[in-house]
Scaffold this motif. Structure first.
Motif, short mmCIF file in Angstrom:
data_model
loop_
_atom_site.label_atom_id
_atom_site.label_comp_id
_atom_site.label_asym_id
_atom_site.label_seq_id
_atom_site.Cartn_x
_atom_site.Cartn_y
_atom_site.Cartn_z
N VAL A 9 -10.00 1.27 -8.75
CA VAL A 9 -9.62 1.91 -7.76
C VAL A 9 -7.76 1.06 -7.11
O VAL A 9 -8.41 0.84 -6.32
CB VAL A 9 -9.24 3.16 -7.05
N LYS A 10 -7.29 0.17 -7.78
CA LYS A 10 -6.20 -0.47 -6.91
C LYS A 10 -4.74 -0.53 -8.54
O LYS A 10 -4.70 -0.03 -9.18
CB LYS A 10 -6.92 -2.03 -7.26
N PRO A 11 -3.88 -0.60 -7.42
CA PRO A 11 -3.73 -1.53 -5.93
C PRO A 11 -3.43 -0.79 -4.94
O PRO A 11 -3.72 0.47 -5.49
CB PRO A 11 -2.46 -2.33 -6.42
N GLY A 12 -4.27 -0.76 -3.77
CA GLY A 12 -4.28 -0.05 -3.04
C GLY A 12 -4.68 -1.01 -1.53
O GLY A 12 -3.58 -1.89 -1.49
N PRO A 13 -5.26 -0.76 -0.57
CA PRO A 13 -4.63 -0.59 1.25
C PRO A 13 -4.86 -2.37 0.98
O PRO A 13 -4.51 -3.41 1.37
CB PRO A 13 -5.87 -0.07 2.29
N LEU A 14 -5.70 -3.04 0.20
CA LEU A 14 -6.70 -4.27 -0.09
C LEU A 14 -5.22 -4.97 -0.43
O LEU A 14 -5.25 -6.15 0.31
CB LEU A 14 -7.90 -4.40 -0.83
N GLU A 15 -4.50 -4.66 -1.42
CA GLU A 15 -3.14 -5.77 -1.44
C GLU A 15 -2.12 -5.62 -0.55
O GLU A 15 -1.25 -6.28 -1.33
CB GLU A 15 -3.60 -4.84 -3.28
#
Length: 514
Positions: free
Chosen positions: A143-149
């Motif tokens: 599941v991305k993009p999210g916080p890590l991105e």
């Protein structure tokens, strides 16, 4: 003009040169959800015991005029992490299928800390969208993009809000504890969910109301999939092994916080701890039930106070207290019935005035609304040895964290980045009592007001959840409940503030305005 990449390289070198490791404080933001000004003991609460937050205030600097940037959650979080007012991008409360609203190519608060050599993490409620907003999210994959991105090294999230499905945790890019044999699907249509016959099916509140065993909905939105006896918003199937139990959420978040701090205790770290308390559905752990006379909302606030104390004790345990900035605040003002009949008593008559508790304190209104109770929230900052304990009446706003921390880290913000964030580090550290000369307050993204000193101007708005029929002008020091509209008495003042507000709205950002 320097590019963002050049600034990153230059900033890293500069910080390494100017700040030794011992001088780079850890930063922990403890963020409540719908916690009002009057929900904390030191801000006036009499019926909700908050000894841990009160202790934090006694050891730190308590702001009486501290604000979230908006009276709703997604805009406040967006503004705090980007340094840009959410109304400029039309950001409002995000729906369940919204893509991530923070662009991956802009400077953010976690990117800035990571640039300075910090480990960065977010734990708790997200509600800033996930995915690209075009392709439906594959909950069974990455599941991305999210916080890590956008700059976080690690994340442990409630993907949207706790009253919406999916009722699972997302750790980094993947749903935690998901069984591939029971794939997870989310949709706005129950017929789509029923078509996934190989996944666990859950009761629907409309056709299976007998399955509602925890709390009933008070509106038509929270009448879909029932998880943990609670009707949620929208539909899901599958993922039974990954489901969270609402009553365990505070403990689950704390467990992840322990893991994050113990992993990174030997280097500077930035942690954004975003609690779900006291957002609906309010289902505090059984050990907190009955701790107040205010029902689940009051009990959930006691749970949040306990969580705050546990994080502070964790810092003390590892000898991190002296070199850690702890910020306690909330994303917006309070709300009582927000979709569930959970037993929270609201103001209904002279005989029943919320059992003596007003979550907004002396301020008018709360969540969703443009009045002071919508954005004036608890704001406490502690940094032992660097911030003198006390109380500040300075006007401050969470949108200014970006520019202020940039100053602390000796990072120059590139042109166009964090365009509404102003450097008030001295005020946050208690070295300057002036604070902001003016600021914009936001409810729904079309409902805006201007604070300038003690004066507040509210412009008309047609937003259905916060309609303002005519111009309003208040002196919030003399009239904290904003009952006496002074437009007729001070027409020139109203005209001047109206003109300034429109200029600021049309401007390229508050950081460049004098």
């Amino acid at each position: 003009m320097m590019t963002y990449k050049k600034i990153m390289l230059l900033g890293l070198a500069c910080v390494t040169h100017t700040l030794m490791a011992a001088e780079r404080p850890n930063v922990v933001i403890i963020y409540g959800d719908d916690v009002g000004y009057g929900d904390v003991g030191v801000y006036g609460s009499k019926l909700i015991p908050t000894p841990n937050i009160d202790r934090l205030a006694a050891e730190g600097l308590r702001f009486t005029d501290g604000h979230s940037s908006a009276a709703t959650c997604s805009p406040s979080r967006y503004s705090m992490l980007t340094g840009e007012h959410a109304f400029r991008k039309g950001v409002s409360i995000l729906g369940p299928t919204a893509g991530m609203i923070v662009p991956t190519d802009v400077l953010t608060l976690p990117k800035m800390f990571r640039q300075a050599g910090y480990a960065t993490g977010v734990i708790g409620k997200w509600h800033l969208g996930l995915g690209d907003g075009v392709t439906p999210i594959d909950w069974n994959g990455a599941v991305k993009p999210g916080p890590l991105e956008i700059g976080f090294d690690s994340s442990f999230l409630v993907p949207i809000t706790n009253d919406r499905v999916p009722s699972v945790y997302l750790k980094n890019h993947r749903v935690q504890n998901l069984d591939p044999a029971d794939p997870l699907y989310v949709s706005g249509k129950i017929k789509d969910i029923r078509a996934y016959t190989g996944s666990t099916q859950y009761p629907d509140a409309k056709t299976n109301p007998e399955a509602i065993t925890n709390m009933k909905a008070s509106n038509h939105q929270h009448t879909h999939t029932i998880i943990n006896g609670i009707p949620r918003l929208r539909y899901m199937c599958g993922g039974k092994s990954a489901l969270f139990r609402d009553e365990d959420m505070a403990d689950d978040f704390l467990e992840q916080t322990v893991e994050f701090i113990e992993t990174h205790k030997d280097r500077p770290f930035f942690l954004f701890f975003a609690a779900v308390d006291v957002h609906v559905p309010r289902a505090p752990h059984e050990r907190f039930v009955g701790k107040t006379a205010l029902g689940p909302r009051g009990d959930a606030m006691v749970q949040f106070d306990w969580t705050t104390g546990a994080i502070i004790e964790l810092l003390e345990k590892h000898g991190l207290t002296e070199n850690t900035i702890v910020i306690f605040s909330s994303d917006n003002g309070p709300v009582y019935d927000d979709g569930y009949l959970d037993g929270t008593v609201v103001k209904q008559s002279d005989e029943e005035v919320d059992q003596g508790h007003d979550a907004s304190g002396v301020w008018r209104a709360g969540k969703y609304q443009i009045y002071e109770g919508g954005t004036r929230v608890p704001l406490i900052i502690k940094w032992p040895g660097r911030i003198e304990p006390g109380v500040s009446d300075a006007l401050v706003n969470q949108v200014d964290f970006m520019a202020s921390f940039a100053d602390l880290l000796d990072i120059e913000l590139p042109d166009g980045e964090a365009r509404d964030s102003r450097n008030i580090l001295k005020t946050f550290l208690g070295k300057d009592s002036a604070g902001l000369p003016y600021m914009i307050e936001e409810a729904q993204h079309t409902t805006l007001a201007l604070r300038s000193g003690d004066w507040k101007f509210v412009r008309p708005s047609e937003h259905p959840r916060g309609r303002i029929k005519e111009r309003e002008l208040y002196n919030v020091r003399l009239d904290p409940s904003e009952q006496n509209n002074l437009v007729a008495a001070y027409p020139e003042k109203a005209d001047a503030m109206a003109e300034q507000l429109e200029m600021l709205i049309e401007s390229n950002g508050l950081r460049t305005k004098k």
